[in-house]
Structures are given as C-alpha cells and as structure tokens.
Design an enzyme around this catalytic site. Sequence first.
Site, PDB file in Angstrom:
ATOM      1  N   ASN A 136       0.820  -1.221   0.000  1.00 56.48           N
ATOM      2  CA  ASN A 136       0.000   0.000   0.000  1.00 56.48           C
ATOM      3  C   ASN A 136       0.852   1.267   0.000  1.00 56.48           C
ATOM      4  O   ASN A 136       0.789   2.098   0.901  1.00 56.48           O
ATOM      5  CB  ASN A 136      -1.007   0.000   1.157  1.00 56.48           C
ATOM      6  CG  ASN A 136      -0.362  -0.208   2.516  1.00 56.48           C
ATOM      7  OD1 ASN A 136       0.773  -0.649   2.616  1.00 56.48           O
ATOM      8  ND2 ASN A 136      -1.073   0.128   3.560  1.00 56.48           N
ATOM      9  N   HIS A 150      -2.263 -10.131  11.007  1.00 51.19           N
ATOM     10  CA  HIS A 150      -2.649  -9.517  12.296  1.00 51.19           C
ATOM     11  C   HIS A 150      -4.019  -9.959  12.822  1.00 51.19           C
ATOM     12  O   HIS A 150      -4.937  -9.144  12.967  1.00 51.19           O
ATOM     13  CB  HIS A 150      -2.558  -7.993  12.209  1.00 51.19           C
ATOM     14  CG  HIS A 150      -3.137  -7.356  10.960  1.00 51.19           C
ATOM     15  ND1 HIS A 150      -4.367  -7.685  10.459  1.00 51.19           N
ATOM     16  CD2 HIS A 150      -2.635  -6.416  10.130  1.00 51.19           C
ATOM     17  CE1 HIS A 150      -4.602  -6.967   9.376  1.00 51.19           C
ATOM     18  NE2 HIS A 150      -3.554  -6.190   9.148  1.00 51.19           N
ATOM     19  N   ASP A 202       3.429  -5.618  11.963  1.00 52.19           N
ATOM     20  CA  ASP A 202       2.578  -4.668  11.228  1.00 52.19           C
ATOM     21  C   ASP A 202       3.143  -3.248  11.423  1.00 52.19           C
ATOM     22  O   ASP A 202       2.388  -2.285  11.623  1.00 52.19           O
ATOM     23  CB  ASP A 202       1.110  -4.763  11.684  1.00 52.19           C
ATOM     24  CG  ASP A 202       0.166  -3.940  10.813  1.00 52.19           C
ATOM     25  OD1 ASP A 202       0.595  -3.474   9.745  1.00 52.19           O
ATOM     26  OD2 ASP A 202      -1.001  -3.761  11.219  1.00 52.19           O
ATOM     27  N   GLY A 238      -2.339   2.678  12.697  1.00 54.78           N
ATOM     28  CA  GLY A 238      -1.019   2.052  12.614  1.00 54.78           C
ATOM     29  C   GLY A 238      -0.051   2.505  13.680  1.00 54.78           C
ATOM     30  O   GLY A 238      -0.081   3.658  14.113  1.00 54.78           O
TER      31      GLY A 238
END
Length: 435
Positions: free
Chosen positions: A100, A238, A315, A334
């Site tokens: 991404n 995750h 992550d 995040g």
Amino acid sequence: MRILLKNVKTLPHLLGEVGDQFIAIEVLIEDRQVLKVYKSITENIVADKVIDGRGFFLSPGLCDPQVHFREPGFEYKEDIESGSKAAAKGGFTTVISMPNTKPAADNKEVVAFMWQKSLEVGLCRVYPTGSLTKELKGIELTNFSELKAAGAIAITDDGKGVQKEEVFYQAMKEAQKLDLPILDHSEDESLSMGGSIHKGKKAEEFNVKGIDPASESVHVERGCRLSGETGCHYHVLHISTKESIEYVREAKKKGYCVTAEVSPHHLLLCDEDIPENEHGLNANWKMNPPLRSAQDRAACVEALLDGTIDAIATDHAPHSPVEKNQNIEKAPFGIIGLETAFALIYTHFVKNGELSLSRCIDLMSFQAGRLFKLNLGRIQEGALADLCLFDLDNGFEVNEDFFASKSKNSPFIGQKLFGKTMLTLFEGKVVYHNL
Ligand SMILES: [Zn+2]
C-alpha cells in the site's frame, strides 16, 4: 573476510539440535555465510575480525511477515533505508513489505523498484508483496505472474479488506496455480463502518465510532472456506479476535493450508488500555485491526501458546507526529513495532515462563520464514550469516529517542523491557552494533 563471533550463548534447538539449555558457542563467519559453529572454546582460528559477544544470547536473525516501509510515496513517514535500520535495530534480517505505497505495488515496476532499493540499502532482506487488485480498489485483479517474476513473494491488498467474495475467490485460484500465498487483511467494511477503535466500552464512553469484531471474522471464515475449495495458502494477517481464531483452528483441523500471525500489541493491550491525551483518546493506540476486548486479547495469547498462531508480525506502520497528534477519529491507523517486538514478547511471555525462548524465536524467525517457504531461523554451517545478539538480563526503557524509524508512533514508549538488541549481522555484515 572472516569474522569470529566469540563468547556468546545460544540454545541447541536453534542450531537444529535437541535441547533447551543455554550452551556457549563461537561462530566463524566467512563472507555471507556461517562457516563453522564451535561448541567449545577454540584457539588458533584465523579471522580478519573478532567480535566479543560479551556472553549475550545469540539468535538467528528475525523475520517479520508484515511491515510497511512506505516507499514509494510516503517517505516522510519511513523509507526502505530507515525501515531497514529499524529492522536491524530490532534484530530483524528479513521482512515482508506491504504493497500500500503510492503508487501501489500493483505492477512489476514498483515491485522491482522496492526489491532493487532494498538490495542497494543492504541492511535487511526486504521482500516485496504485490497487491491483489489494481490500486487496492478491490475490483480488478493484478497480474500475479508478472508480480511474482518481478520479486513479489506474496499477494495482498493489506491496508484494505477485499470486499467482493468473487474477486477474492478468483485471486485464490490464480495464486494457487502460481504457488503464491494470499495474505488477508480481513475486514468487511459493511461491518467495520469507518470506525476508529473496537466497538466496546471505550468507544461508547468516548463516543467514538466502533469497529465490530465480526468485520474481521466473517472475512476469516470466507478465506478459510475458499482455501479449502481452492487449495490456496491463505494467511491471516494480524489476527485479533476470538472468533477469527476459532475459524483458523477449525480450518487447520480440516487440514486446509491456512496460517495466521498475531502482533505484539494484540497480545498485550486491549481497548480499555487506550489512554487519554489533550485530543481525547491517544491515537498512538489506534491501529487496524484495533485493540480488541480483554477476551479477544486472552484468545490471542491462548492461540499463541497452543500453536494455532504460526508467527508473530509487527505490522510496523509508521506515521508522522503531526498525523498521530490529533483526534483519534482523524488520525491514521497504525503503530511502529520493529524495534520493540522481540523485547515485548521476551519480557511479557518468555521471562515469566509462559513461552519458551526457543518457541519465541521460532515464531519470529523459523516459522515466520516458512510462511513464504524461506529457510530461515537456524544457526547452521552453510546458512546465511543472519544473526543477532540480545541482552536478556539488563532492562532498558523505551523512550522517543530509542527508535531508528523516522516515526515514533508507539504505545510502548515508557515501558521497561528486557531483550535489547546488542548486535545484528545481515549476511555476515554488521548492520547494527551496540556492544
Ligand atoms: Zn492490515
């Protein structure tokens, strides 16, 4: 070039042998590889350089199945070089990087650029993934074989769930033919509804839009079922809810090719832990999937200990202070994680005896590598010299200056941890030194 690493201890298990008691070893490295592992103190070894490991614990280099290095497009958050430095500081020598970026890794040029750039930086093996759909829009499949040829190690639309089942089904059929795993950010947007934190007590109390945990588990159910139909390797990124874990457990019992990873924050924190700051709830506790309920957290821990979980993934998702220092509903999802992952798991699960050190290292190297058919996680003659040293005995405090990442969005600032990285060797090269 020959390097002799002296005065270190390790576990026989990590040498590919039986045993869970520390033994003293010396390792001779030649160029990129482990040339010899000595189990007794040796003399007369000719080396160009000798490193005294000061008795610290020698581990194989760690592998992280999920990081966001943000390049191209968001270099103000992180780039492949700063991300690799953060990896090296955390003892990681292999990471799998998500697509991404901007532009997204939905074409061979971006994938090849990421791979080439990581080779130039040379601090860590950064395997790119290719996106599952064009621009991660969930509509049109990318060209998986082209992405694979350019270096993509897996296919994923991470950052977004794939909303249409038909698209996901076609992707799994195609990936199966090419022997590529599908990594799933499991999120049904008709259930997550643009929420910011777990739909629970905290969301109610602070009047923040909540994310229903079913938004994850319905997609995990779908992925497990389609894996059974297509034979495609389906990997849950995750994982964070009790129900999702149940689906994975059932799929494994049926013999489906299903695997799952969990992140340290979902093992250690829940929604009720989110603290307040001047903006309301602190956005350094905001990630997707969100910190769930105490029961979900307990289910993640149980699954880690009983072997349902295959690997630990950070992550690692850097964001600038400006982006994070605002209202939790406006801030992006995040947190960073590479520099703290081992120390968190060691301090909270190994030091208290819940998880053995061998299992901890396997979850963060050998098993993480196996998800991608990478042969990692053992200190053996002929293997690449990906090695790191951890100090298991002296505590350290995580503060803002601790991070090598460009970003500092961590909920673990202020924690006292054990398991500080003292040295990282990537393919025989010293990439982090704190001895
Ligand atoms: Zn994700």
